[in-house]
Design a protein around this motif. Structure first.
Motif, PDB file in Angstrom:
ATOM      1  N   GLU A  96     -51.971 -50.943  83.227  1.00  0.00           N
ATOM      2  CA  GLU A  96     -51.033 -51.028  84.342  1.00  0.00           C
ATOM      3  C   GLU A  96     -49.744 -51.707  83.907  1.00  0.00           C
ATOM      4  O   GLU A  96     -48.643 -51.281  84.288  1.00  0.00           O
ATOM      5  N   ALA A  97     -49.861 -52.755  83.085  1.00  0.00           N
ATOM      6  CA  ALA A  97     -48.666 -53.442  82.609  1.00  0.00           C
ATOM      7  C   ALA A  97     -47.786 -52.503  81.798  1.00  0.00           C
ATOM      8  O   ALA A  97     -46.556 -52.516  81.913  1.00  0.00           O
ATOM      9  N   ALA A  98     -48.428 -51.674  80.984  1.00  0.00           N
ATOM     10  CA  ALA A  98     -47.658 -50.730  80.178  1.00  0.00           C
ATOM     11  C   ALA A  98     -46.954 -49.704  81.067  1.00  0.00           C
ATOM     12  O   ALA A  98     -45.803 -49.335  80.829  1.00  0.00           O
ATOM     13  N   SER A  99     -47.666 -49.235  82.100  1.00  0.00           N
ATOM     14  CA  SER A  99     -47.039 -48.238  82.987  1.00  0.00           C
ATOM     15  C   SER A  99     -45.948 -48.849  83.848  1.00  0.00           C
ATOM     16  O   SER A  99     -44.962 -48.187  84.178  1.00  0.00           O
ATOM     17  N   LEU A 100     -46.087 -50.141  84.202  1.00  0.00           N
ATOM     18  CA  LEU A 100     -45.068 -50.800  85.019  1.00  0.00           C
ATOM     19  C   LEU A 100     -43.816 -51.152  84.226  1.00  0.00           C
ATOM     20  O   LEU A 100     -42.721 -51.254  84.783  1.00  0.00           O
ATOM     21  N   GLY A 101     -43.964 -51.332  82.926  1.00  0.00           N
ATOM     22  CA  GLY A 101     -42.804 -51.725  82.116  1.00  0.00           C
ATOM     23  C   GLY A 101     -42.284 -53.095  82.477  1.00  0.00           C
ATOM     24  O   GLY A 101     -41.065 -53.327  82.509  1.00  0.00           O
ATOM     25  N   ALA A 102     -43.191 -54.032  82.756  1.00  0.00           N
ATOM     26  CA  ALA A 102     -42.768 -55.369  83.178  1.00  0.00           C
ATOM     27  C   ALA A 102     -41.953 -56.074  82.097  1.00  0.00           C
ATOM     28  O   ALA A 102     -40.985 -56.783  82.390  1.00  0.00           O
ATOM     29  N   ALA A 103     -42.346 -55.877  80.852  1.00  0.00           N
ATOM     30  CA  ALA A 103     -41.612 -56.541  79.765  1.00  0.00           C
ATOM     31  C   ALA A 103     -40.164 -56.054  79.707  1.00  0.00           C
ATOM     32  O   ALA A 103     -39.228 -56.842  79.476  1.00  0.00           O
ATOM     33  N   GLU A 104     -39.962 -54.756  79.921  1.00  0.00           N
ATOM     34  CA  GLU A 104     -38.604 -54.218  79.902  1.00  0.00           C
ATOM     35  C   GLU A 104     -37.765 -54.795  81.040  1.00  0.00           C
ATOM     36  O   GLU A 104     -36.569 -55.074  80.871  1.00  0.00           O
ATOM     37  N   GLU A 105     -38.398 -54.973  82.216  1.00  0.00           N
ATOM     38  CA  GLU A 105     -37.665 -55.557  83.339  1.00  0.00           C
ATOM     39  C   GLU A 105     -37.237 -56.988  83.016  1.00  0.00           C
ATOM     40  O   GLU A 105     -36.119 -57.408  83.351  1.00  0.00           O
ATOM     41  N   LEU A 106     -38.102 -57.735  82.355  1.00  0.00           N
ATOM     42  CA  LEU A 106     -37.749 -59.114  81.986  1.00  0.00           C
ATOM     43  C   LEU A 106     -36.569 -59.136  81.015  1.00  0.00           C
ATOM     44  O   LEU A 106     -35.666 -59.983  81.118  1.00  0.00           O
ATOM     45  N   LYS A 107     -36.552 -58.194  80.066  1.00  0.00           N
ATOM     46  CA  LYS A 107     -35.435 -58.137  79.108  1.00  0.00           C
ATOM     47  C   LYS A 107     -34.118 -57.849  79.825  1.00  0.00           C
ATOM     48  O   LYS A 107     -33.075 -58.437  79.506  1.00  0.00           O
TER      49      LYS A 107
ATOM     50  N   PRO B  66     -53.233 -59.025  89.769  1.00  0.00           N
ATOM     51  CA  PRO B  66     -52.337 -60.148  90.086  1.00  0.00           C
ATOM     52  C   PRO B  66     -51.486 -60.589  88.896  1.00  0.00           C
ATOM     53  O   PRO B  66     -50.332 -60.988  89.080  1.00  0.00           O
ATOM     54  N   GLU B  67     -52.054 -60.551  87.679  1.00  0.00           N
ATOM     55  CA  GLU B  67     -51.271 -61.024  86.539  1.00  0.00           C
ATOM     56  C   GLU B  67     -50.025 -60.173  86.312  1.00  0.00           C
ATOM     57  O   GLU B  67     -48.978 -60.689  85.883  1.00  0.00           O
ATOM     58  N   ASN B  68     -50.135 -58.875  86.602  1.00  0.00           N
ATOM     59  CA  ASN B  68     -48.963 -58.008  86.457  1.00  0.00           C
ATOM     60  C   ASN B  68     -47.944 -58.258  87.554  1.00  0.00           C
ATOM     61  O   ASN B  68     -46.739 -58.170  87.337  1.00  0.00           O
ATOM     62  N   ARG B  69     -48.429 -58.614  88.724  1.00  0.00           N
ATOM     63  CA  ARG B  69     -47.502 -58.920  89.820  1.00  0.00           C
ATOM     64  C   ARG B  69     -46.700 -60.181  89.501  1.00  0.00           C
ATOM     65  O   ARG B  69     -45.508 -60.251  89.800  1.00  0.00           O
TER      66      ARG B  69
END
Length: 841
Positions: free
Chosen positions: A369-380, A412-415
């Protein structure tokens, strides 16, 4: 007496005893009874297929016919055997003839149909017509009947439908119908012809030998079933299990679709739609309650990974277990039976493989899910914004974060990662707001900043964890907007000192203001929802800024028009100005609807220039040609949105000057030398008259002038009879009168010469001499001119218009009419005598 109050334990005990008794009576029907249990618990429907003599109808009746209503002691059951003759009213209820006769509307007494009962049993369902079955499926799925403007809700919870047909037969008859069943029914079961275990058949024969009939004594009530259905509604399903349902659905669909390519006649039992995913969720909840009823009474009402195995009863064609299917395949001789058992085996294997894969992958759900959400890219992106504020990136990032956080990730961790990015974004926005609308070389914040603020406020409002920051964000945005609105007004007012700005530039500025104020309006609306006083304050400021900007823009537009119009074609110049002014008016009206009329106001002087230019330069040789020019100018003005009347009033002097010049160009009276005797006879006089003479003598212009004046009637003052002045009309009339006089003088001379040269008709002694006179008359072409071509009639029409002029001009025209009449009388008398003589000889 009050009905007993059912506890959960009482309902659970009654449910177990009810179905355990059925399992003892109907051997090797474990899967079917399990699917019926689940259908009752989650209020869904069951389709049971198989050859005759397999107790399908008996089981349906034994289940639904013995679930009693504690209030009445009777089952709430609608039962019907379907046939080809079955019609819709047999199932949904008869037509209410009272309503039909009184109002003309068709309504149904649904209480008498299957919607009026809690349960329904439809036997031999595939014997009905396709259209009937489709409509019934929709009614069962929606639990309501739409008839006209009325929608009647029903009590139906669970229907059991049976058929003696194999699914392969239904598929061959109507693939679309089978697809409709697969999409709307949660459970489909196949009952084989034979028993897999020899002990089962022996037990059946033993009972028959002793005359034993099924003795079903266990009771189950609708109210007890309600208690268990309420437990189903309370079952919790974690985000992990929701993801597992999705994964299982997708994996199973891929596996069964792959089987279709291997077995062309195979169609998966379940149609994998979004509707089926939702139904699978409720089937899972029902399986949790069933497991609690039979295996683990102490288990909480919370679905686990182990419960996913129960979805085989939902997704697959229900049938014998794997080992029993193998045994039945060995003894089955009917190809339809074998095909049905093969489907059961194929789908069971596919489900087992898909479930194993889902269980193996389910642990890595947060990572996937984290990979599909692209959370790391949003943080960058957010970290980059902390260094350099870029409105476009803020807008897109806020939109993406809102889409990912609402309703949000399962884990929750991804949220938390996404929430961190959202909070960082809001920090960057607050820092930008603190610097005010003017930053660096920018005159003020523009449209991209306002769009970014709209998205940031929307993000803060819609994500629950961020709403605590909304008050401080709202205050900062309010201060920023107040300053921005003042700057918008000032920047627009500064255009009065910028002579270099063009009309196209003004249009761009106006359009930008429209977009900016639109975004400001969105921000005001968002802020007003949480603080109405702030919204009222901002709306007042926005209204003032809008009014100031509109006034400044209109003043600058007025001074920018008319500009230089150095173009080749006057019409192109007018069209270009009209288009630009139309766009400017439209843009200003979006700012302030009262600005309508700006185009008409500013384009009118340009219309004057265009009309004056065309009317004073376009050459013409006859007044009719000038009329066509006037018509073209009027049509072009109307096409560009201008009223032609004031333009032509302004250009009347131009028109009259052109007419005076035209009259002067015609010169004095054209000389009309009398034709020589020979030319009067041989036709040369005719050619002269129709040639050079007519070119110079242009009579009929006064009639054309009256036509032009009538054409300009739209511009004529209400108190005036004519648009053109009396002097112009008199000048043209005098010239016209002179030309008519010249024509008549020539015609009189020609006729006199002709009659002198020809012998009198009465001198002809025989037919030959009469014919000789006739031939010479014809060769002169005077009869052609007067009779066939109607020249005398035409001149009479010209004189008729001139005679209507009062005074000396009219009298002169009347005298010329006498001359014309004399010419006509002399020619008529001579020709009549000649024709009468020829007829008498």
């Amino acid at each position: 007496m009050h009905p007993p109050v059912n506890t959960h334990s009482q309902a659970a005990l009654a449910f177990r005893h009810f179905f355990q008794e059925l399992r003892e009576v109907y051997l090797e029907r474990e899967t079917l009874l399990t699917q019926i249990e689940l259908a009752l618990l989650c209020r869904e429907h069951v389709l049971v297929v198989g050859p005759p003599g397999t107790a399908k109808s008996a089981i349906a009746s034994a289940v639904l016919g013995r679930i009693l209503d504690e209030k009445t002691g009777q089952p709430s059951l609608f039962a019907k055997q379907i046939a080809e003759s079955t019609v819709q009213t047999d199932l949904i209820g008869p037509v209410d003839f009272k309503v039909l006769t009184e109002t003309g509307r068709t309504e149904y007494l649904t209480e008498d149909g299957m919607l009026g009962a809690t349960h329904a049993f439809l036997d031999e369902v595939f014997d009905g017509r396709d259209m009937l079955l489709r409509s019934i499926l929709n009614v069962l799925h929606e639990r309501e009947l739409k008839h006209g403007r009325r929608v009647t809700s029903g009590r139906i919870e669970c229907a059991i439908m049976t058929s003696n047909r194999y699914l392969s037969e239904v598929l061959a008859r109507s693939p679309e119908l089978l697809l409709a069943f697969a999409d709307r029914l949660s459970f489909i079961s196949f009952v084989p012809k034979a028993f897999a275990r020899s002990a089962s058949r022996a037990a059946m024969l033993q009972r028959s030998a002793h005359g034993l009939r099924p003795d079903l004594r266990a009771q189950l009530s609708l109210q007890q079933l309600d208690v268990l259905q309420a437990a189903v509604e309370r079952v919790g399903v974690s985000s992990t299990l929701l993801e597992a349902i999705e994964m299982l659905t997708d994996e199973l669909e891929r596996a069964l679709t792959a089987q279709v390519s291997k077995l062309p006649d195979y169609v998966p039992t379940k149609y994998f739609s979004q509707r089926s995913v939702v139904k699978a969720l409720w089937a899972l909840k029902a399986a949790v309650v069933r497991d609690q009823l039979y295996r683990r009474p102490e288990r909480p009402l919370e679905a686990t990974v182990e419960d996913l195995d129960a979805l085989r009863w939902f997704f697959l064609l229900g049938g014998p277990p794997a080992e029993e299917s193998e045994a039945l395949l060995k003894v089955a001789v009917d190809p339809r039976e074998r095909a049905q058992l093969e489907i059961v085996r194929i789908e069971q294997k596919a489900f087992d493989a898909a479930l194993a894969k889902v269980r193996a992958e389910l642990g890595s759900g947060p990572e996937r899910e984290a990979a599909s959400l692209g959370a790391a890219e949003e943080l960058k992106k957010v970290e980059a914004l902390a260094r350099t504020f870029q409105p476009g990136i803020v807008s897109s990032t806020a939109q993406q974060l809102r889409g990912k956080l609402v309703p949000g990730p399962r884990h929750p961790e991804n949220r938390e990662v996404l929430l961190g990015a959202a909070r960082g974004l809001l920090v960057s926005v607050m820092q930008r707001l603190a610097r005010g609308p003017i930053e660096g070389t920018e005159s003020r914040a523009g449209l991209p900043v306002f769009i970014a603020l709209v998205e940031a406020v929307a993000l803060c409002r819609q994500v629950p964890e961020l709403t605590s920051q909304l008050p401080s964000l709202g205050e900062a945005v309010t201060r920023f907007l107040m300053q921005s609105l003042e700057l918008m007004a000032l920047n627009t007012e500064s255009l009065s000192f910028d002579e270099a700005v063009s009309a196209d530039g003004l249009l761009g500025i106006s359009d930008t203001l429209v977009e900016e104020l639109s975004r400001v309006g969105e921000l005001v609306a968002l802020l007003s929802e949480s603080h109405s006083a702030t919204g009222m304050h901002l709306r007042a400021a926005e209204s003032v800024a809008r009014r100031r900007a509109v006034v400044a823009l209109r003043q600058r537009v007025t001074s920018a028009f008319p500009g230089t119009r150095a173009r080749r074609d006057p019409l192109d110049a007018l069209a270009a100005d009209s288009r630009r002014l139309g766009q400017l008016e439209q843009s200003l009206c979006r700012l302030d609807p009262s600005q309508r009329g700006l185009k008409q106001q500013l384009l009118q002087p340009l219309g004057f220039d265009y009309a004056r230019d065309v009317l004073s330069t376009v050459p013409f040789e006859r007044i009719d040609q000038l009329s066509r020019t006037v018509q073209s100018v009027a049509e072009n003005l109307r096409r560009e949105g201008l009223a032609p009347a004031p333009v032509f009033v302004e250009c009347r002097e131009v028109l009259e000057n052109r007419l005076r010049e035209y009259v002067r160009s015609l010169g004095r009276e054209v000389a009309s030398p009398p034709p020589a005797p020979q030319t009067a006879i041989n036709g040369e006089a005719y050619h002269f008259y129709r040639g050079d003479f007519s070119t110079q003598v242009r009579d009929g212009e006064f009639s054309a002038l009256l036509g032009l004046d009538g054409q300009l009637a739209f511009a004529r003052p209400a108190s005036a009879t004519f648009f053109l002045s009396d002097a112009v009309r008199e000048t043209v009339a005098r010239v016209d009168l002179a030309f008519v006089q010249t024509r008549l003088k020539f015609l009189r001379s020609w006729l006199t010469q002709l009659l002198t040269a020809l012998p009198a008709p009465q001198t002809a002694q025989n037919r030959a001499s009469a014919d000789h006179i006739f031939d010479r008359l014809v060769r002169s072409r005077f009869p052609l001119l007067t009779l066939k071509e109607g020249e005398l009639v035409r001149i009479k029409g010209v004189l008729g218009v001139l005679i209507a002029i009062p005074g000396e001009l009219g009298e002169s025209a009347r005298k010329l009419e006498g001359v014309l009449r004399g010419i006509d009388d002399d020619f008529t008398r001579f020709s009549k005598q000649l024709l009468d003589l020829r007829a008498s000889l």
